[in-house]
Design an enzyme around this catalytic site. Structure first.
Site, mmCIF file in Angstrom:
data_model
loop_
_atom_site.group_PDB
_atom_site.id
_atom_site.type_symbol
_atom_site.label_atom_id
_atom_site.label_comp_id
_atom_site.label_asym_id
_atom_site.label_seq_id
_atom_site.Cartn_x
_atom_site.Cartn_y
_atom_site.Cartn_z
ATOM 1 N N HIS A 62 -10.143 -0.841 1.873
ATOM 2 C CA HIS A 62 -9.233 -1.793 1.236
ATOM 3 C C HIS A 62 -8.804 -2.845 2.244
ATOM 4 O O HIS A 62 -9.053 -2.712 3.447
ATOM 5 C CB HIS A 62 -8.029 -1.079 0.625
ATOM 6 N N ASP A 66 -4.771 -2.877 8.900
ATOM 7 C CA ASP A 66 -5.087 -1.742 9.794
ATOM 8 C C ASP A 66 -6.459 -1.141 9.491
ATOM 9 O O ASP A 66 -6.904 -0.233 10.199
ATOM 10 C CB ASP A 66 -3.985 -0.669 9.740
ATOM 11 N N HIS A 142 -3.298 3.332 -4.317
ATOM 12 C CA HIS A 142 -2.602 2.697 -3.205
ATOM 13 C C HIS A 142 -1.979 1.406 -3.722
ATOM 14 O O HIS A 142 -2.136 1.074 -4.892
ATOM 15 C CB HIS A 142 -3.630 2.466 -2.077
ATOM 16 N N ASP A 212 -6.484 4.719 2.206
ATOM 17 C CA ASP A 212 -5.131 5.230 2.068
ATOM 18 C C ASP A 212 -4.915 5.594 0.602
ATOM 19 O O ASP A 212 -5.416 4.912 -0.269
ATOM 20 C CB ASP A 212 -4.112 4.156 2.445
ATOM 21 N N HIS A 270 -4.523 8.907 9.876
ATOM 22 C CA HIS A 270 -3.687 7.804 9.388
ATOM 23 C C HIS A 270 -2.198 8.147 9.519
ATOM 24 O O HIS A 270 -1.416 8.057 8.571
ATOM 25 C CB HIS A 270 -4.051 7.465 7.934
#
Ligand SMILES: [Zn+2]
Ligand SMILES: [Zn+2]
Length: 307
Positions: A62, A66, A142, A212, A270
């Site tokens: 995505h 980060d 997310h 994530d 993460h």
């Protein structure tokens, strides 16, 4: 067949002196696949002696910084090194425009062909496939469109018993059919069942990447029974409200997903930079799922082997 994942980054949001942002390399024989490319990924690749030029496929889960800030430097380095091989990037369509703008802005002359594969939000789709391996994307939950990836070996051929080849004088074309499960009619016209000629193939191995995401049981169908699951574990239980708000998971939630999906091993990553010591996250996860480890940057994990 070598099948492994090397972890390059396990931090969320901002890099710090202990951990790097998300990135990892899956290796299947001579194929190298990069998943996510947080800031500093090319340095992490060099530090871990992974030859940049071997990577021909880059998957971006995505478009949060980060997971992608390191990509622009890497693409530029490839041109400086005179790369000629095609490079495949699988990411949200918006990234294509940003790469073009970036190259234009910095007057980068790209020395190779960049093949962009736009990932559609919410899709479940095979992205890469060859004779031995398939890579499939699936949606995560997310704050923006996010996908996980599952790497799975294809069903393998059965192993033919060598002495049976001589015993029945089996031809080369028949060997292939038998490896695919066929029975044999011998030269005397007798039926010889496949199970008499072969042994079971090696088990199929698989690896899944979920980062994530909030706690999202919809992923279970896609990651069921994988040998190794990398799942984000941004927060501890005491910060569960923050996990809900930011659509991330706690370590215990990651372990619940591993447990329900009946995966063999779980790697946590993460991590929020608010925790100097991440051992408590491991303890919270192990309550739900014993075969859990904290992902170690620089470590290569063999898929199909237990911790
Ligand atoms: Zn992230
Ligand atoms: Zn994110």
């Amino acid at each position: 067949m070598d099948f492994s994942v090397t972890i390059l980054g396990t931090s969320s949001a901002v890099p710090n002196s202990q951990r790097n942002p998300s990135s990892q390399v899956v290796r299947y024989n001579s194929n190298y696949f990069l998943i996510d490319c947080g800031e500093g990924t090319q340095i992490q690749l060099r530090r871990n002696k992974i030859n940049l030029s071997k990577i021909n496929h880059i998957f971006i889960s995505h478009l949060h910084g980060d997971h992608v800030y390191g990509l622009f430097g890497l693409l530029s380095t490839y041109s400086m090194l005179g790369r000629e091989k095609d490079l495949n990037i699988y990411a949200d369509a918006k990234l294509k425009d940003l790469i073009a703008y970036h190259n234009d802005f910095f007057n980068n002359k790209i020395s190779y062909k960049l093949i962009f594969h736009a990932l559609k939000e919410g899709d479940t789709e095979i992205l890469f496939e060859d004779k031995l391996l398939s890579i499939k994307m699936f949606p995560l939950k997310h704050s923006i469109a996010t996908h996980g990836f599952v790497f799975k070996e294809k069903e393998k051929q059965r192993n033919i018993k060598k002495y049976k080849i001589e015993e029945f004088n089996i031809s080369v074309s028949q060997i292939n059919e038998i490896k695919n499960g066929s029975d044999l009619i011998s030269q005397e016209g007798k039926l010889v069942l496949n199970k008499e000629l072969t042994t079971d193939p090696e088990p199929v191995r698989s690896f899944a990447y979920c980062s994530d995401t909030a706690y999202f049981p919809n992923v279970i169908d896609e990651i069921k029974n994988v040998d190794l699951l990398y799942h984000e574990a941004t927060f501890m239980n005491k910060d569960i409200k923050r996990a809900y708000k930011t659509l991330h998971s706690t370590a215990e939630q990651a372990a619940s997903i591993a447990e329900i999906s009946e995966v063999k091993n779980l790697l946590l990553g993460h991590f929020s930079t608010r925790y100097n010591n991440i051992d408590p996250l491991l303890a919270e996860a192990k309550v739900k799922f014993e075969n859990t480890e904290i992902a170690q940057e620089g470590k290569e994990y063999q898929i199909g082997l237990d911790f």
